[in-house]
Design an enzyme around this catalytic site. Sequence first.
Site, PDB file in Angstrom:
ATOM      1  N   ASP A 113       0.812  -1.215   0.000  1.00 23.10           N
ATOM      2  CA  ASP A 113       0.000   0.000   0.000  1.00 23.10           C
ATOM      3  C   ASP A 113       0.845   1.264   0.000  1.00 23.10           C
ATOM      4  O   ASP A 113       0.398   2.306  -0.486  1.00 23.10           O
ATOM      5  CB  ASP A 113      -0.914   0.030   1.235  1.00 23.10           C
ATOM      6  CG  ASP A 113      -2.011  -1.018   1.181  1.00 23.10           C
ATOM      7  OD1 ASP A 113      -2.416  -1.379   0.064  1.00 23.10           O
ATOM      8  OD2 ASP A 113      -2.452  -1.475   2.249  1.00 23.10           O
ATOM      9  N   TYR A 159     -18.176  -7.167  -0.999  1.00 22.52           N
ATOM     10  CA  TYR A 159     -17.159  -7.386  -2.030  1.00 22.52           C
ATOM     11  C   TYR A 159     -16.125  -8.378  -1.490  1.00 22.52           C
ATOM     12  O   TYR A 159     -14.982  -8.002  -1.220  1.00 22.52           O
ATOM     13  CB  TYR A 159     -16.470  -6.075  -2.418  1.00 22.52           C
ATOM     14  CG  TYR A 159     -17.398  -4.990  -2.900  1.00 22.52           C
ATOM     15  CD1 TYR A 159     -18.152  -5.163  -4.056  1.00 22.52           C
ATOM     16  CD2 TYR A 159     -17.523  -3.794  -2.195  1.00 22.52           C
ATOM     17  CE1 TYR A 159     -19.014  -4.164  -4.495  1.00 22.52           C
ATOM     18  CE2 TYR A 159     -18.376  -2.791  -2.627  1.00 22.52           C
ATOM     19  CZ  TYR A 159     -19.119  -2.983  -3.777  1.00 22.52           C
ATOM     20  OH  TYR A 159     -19.970  -1.998  -4.216  1.00 22.52           O
ATOM     21  N   ALA A 219      -3.095   4.826   2.055  1.00 30.10           N
ATOM     22  CA  ALA A 219      -2.516   5.692   1.016  1.00 30.10           C
ATOM     23  C   ALA A 219      -3.709   6.305   0.274  1.00 30.10           C
ATOM     24  O   ALA A 219      -4.709   6.627   0.899  1.00 30.10           O
ATOM     25  CB  ALA A 219      -1.605   4.883   0.103  1.00 30.10           C
ATOM     26  N   ALA A 220      -3.615   6.463  -1.043  1.00 31.08           N
ATOM     27  CA  ALA A 220      -4.754   6.991  -1.793  1.00 31.08           C
ATOM     28  C   ALA A 220      -5.927   6.017  -1.705  1.00 31.08           C
ATOM     29  O   ALA A 220      -5.739   4.810  -1.597  1.00 31.08           O
ATOM     30  CB  ALA A 220      -4.357   7.221  -3.250  1.00 31.08           C
TER      31      ALA A 220
END
Length: 392
Positions: free
Chosen positions: A133, A177, A275-276
């Site tokens: 990540d 998911y 992170a993003a």
Amino acid sequence: MEWWASSPLRLWLLLFLLPSAQGRQKESGSKWKVFIDQINRSLENYEPCSSQNCSCYHGVIEEDLTPFRGGISRKMMAEVVRRKLGTHYQITKNRLYRENDCMFPSRCSGVEHFILEVIGRLPDMEMVINVRDYPQVPKWMEPAIPVFSFSKTSEYHDIMYPAWTFWEGGPAVWPIYPTGLGRWDLFREDLVRSAAQWPWKKKNSTAYFRGSRTSPERDPLILLSRKNPKLVDAEYTKNQAWKSMKDTLGKPAAKDVHLVDHCKYKYLFNFRGVAASFRFKHLFLCGSLVFHVGDEWLEFFYPQLKPWVHYIPVKTDLSNVQELLQFVKANDDVAQEIAERGSQFIRNHLQMDDITCYWENLLSEYSKFLSYNVTRRKGYDQIIPKMLKTEL
């Protein structure tokens, strides 16, 4: 009632109330002038990018490769491989090879899908691709070394690539998911259908967020929701690290909500995670207005998404979030226009062909900086497209 139509009293009331009404309009307009002016300046300075040959993102490739214009030597590459900063790949004679170890096999598989899509047009090269990540090459590290990572901040030299999640290996969210978000091209279709079912005028005007507490930067929105639930509906869900209600700020975890069901809401929030955030690109396709919190973390397509043009920027500490929500509620047409521009950008410039094109351009440009001929390492496995693996 005829006397009222020509009454001096009516005329006097109109003359008395008109300046007051005009004053309120002027006051309302001046209240939001800072935001309106910012939007207008941003639109004036915005230059739409071309859809041709994914050139929209060429500047990102150029900037990320700048530290390596002096060349990448065999010794430098050997050091990167030795330090295990990612998974080592080699391309020789239009074939892809990889070291045996990969920390996250499904992530490597997602990366390999795109490389194999363009393998026939790539020169020989080798590279280290980080599927963790977090980026691996801080700028204080000298000299800069080439490591590919999906996300970074301006404090890192990592070379950004389109994340594995565009194909597979995305974050699993139980139970909605269980194997990840799935292919981007298919998910796009689901979101576009949901957006059509929830046009702007039908959307709920309460701001909305559902997600786990991967970063405490999300806390202020959750707390604001508890204080003012009509303004914001934001709750924490569980993730793999959840242990107790302490991990959801003292309240039971909310149920996870499908991303297609986010499209019911006008205002959607995006935060960084570790992170993003992978959700960012999905939110735009709802046709909702995206509130993007903070601007440090990037993926390769972020730089072309512009604040006030495609989304509403929010301070990391959320100190301006209530004012921003009041602004968009008071200026619904302006909010809708920003939402439409954001949605159109993702529809037009982040298609699956753009992802494949970016991979090809990135690797082709990167290969030019290798100052040596690549020698295939013994013991590395050839990576074959999955459709061919059923042959044996």
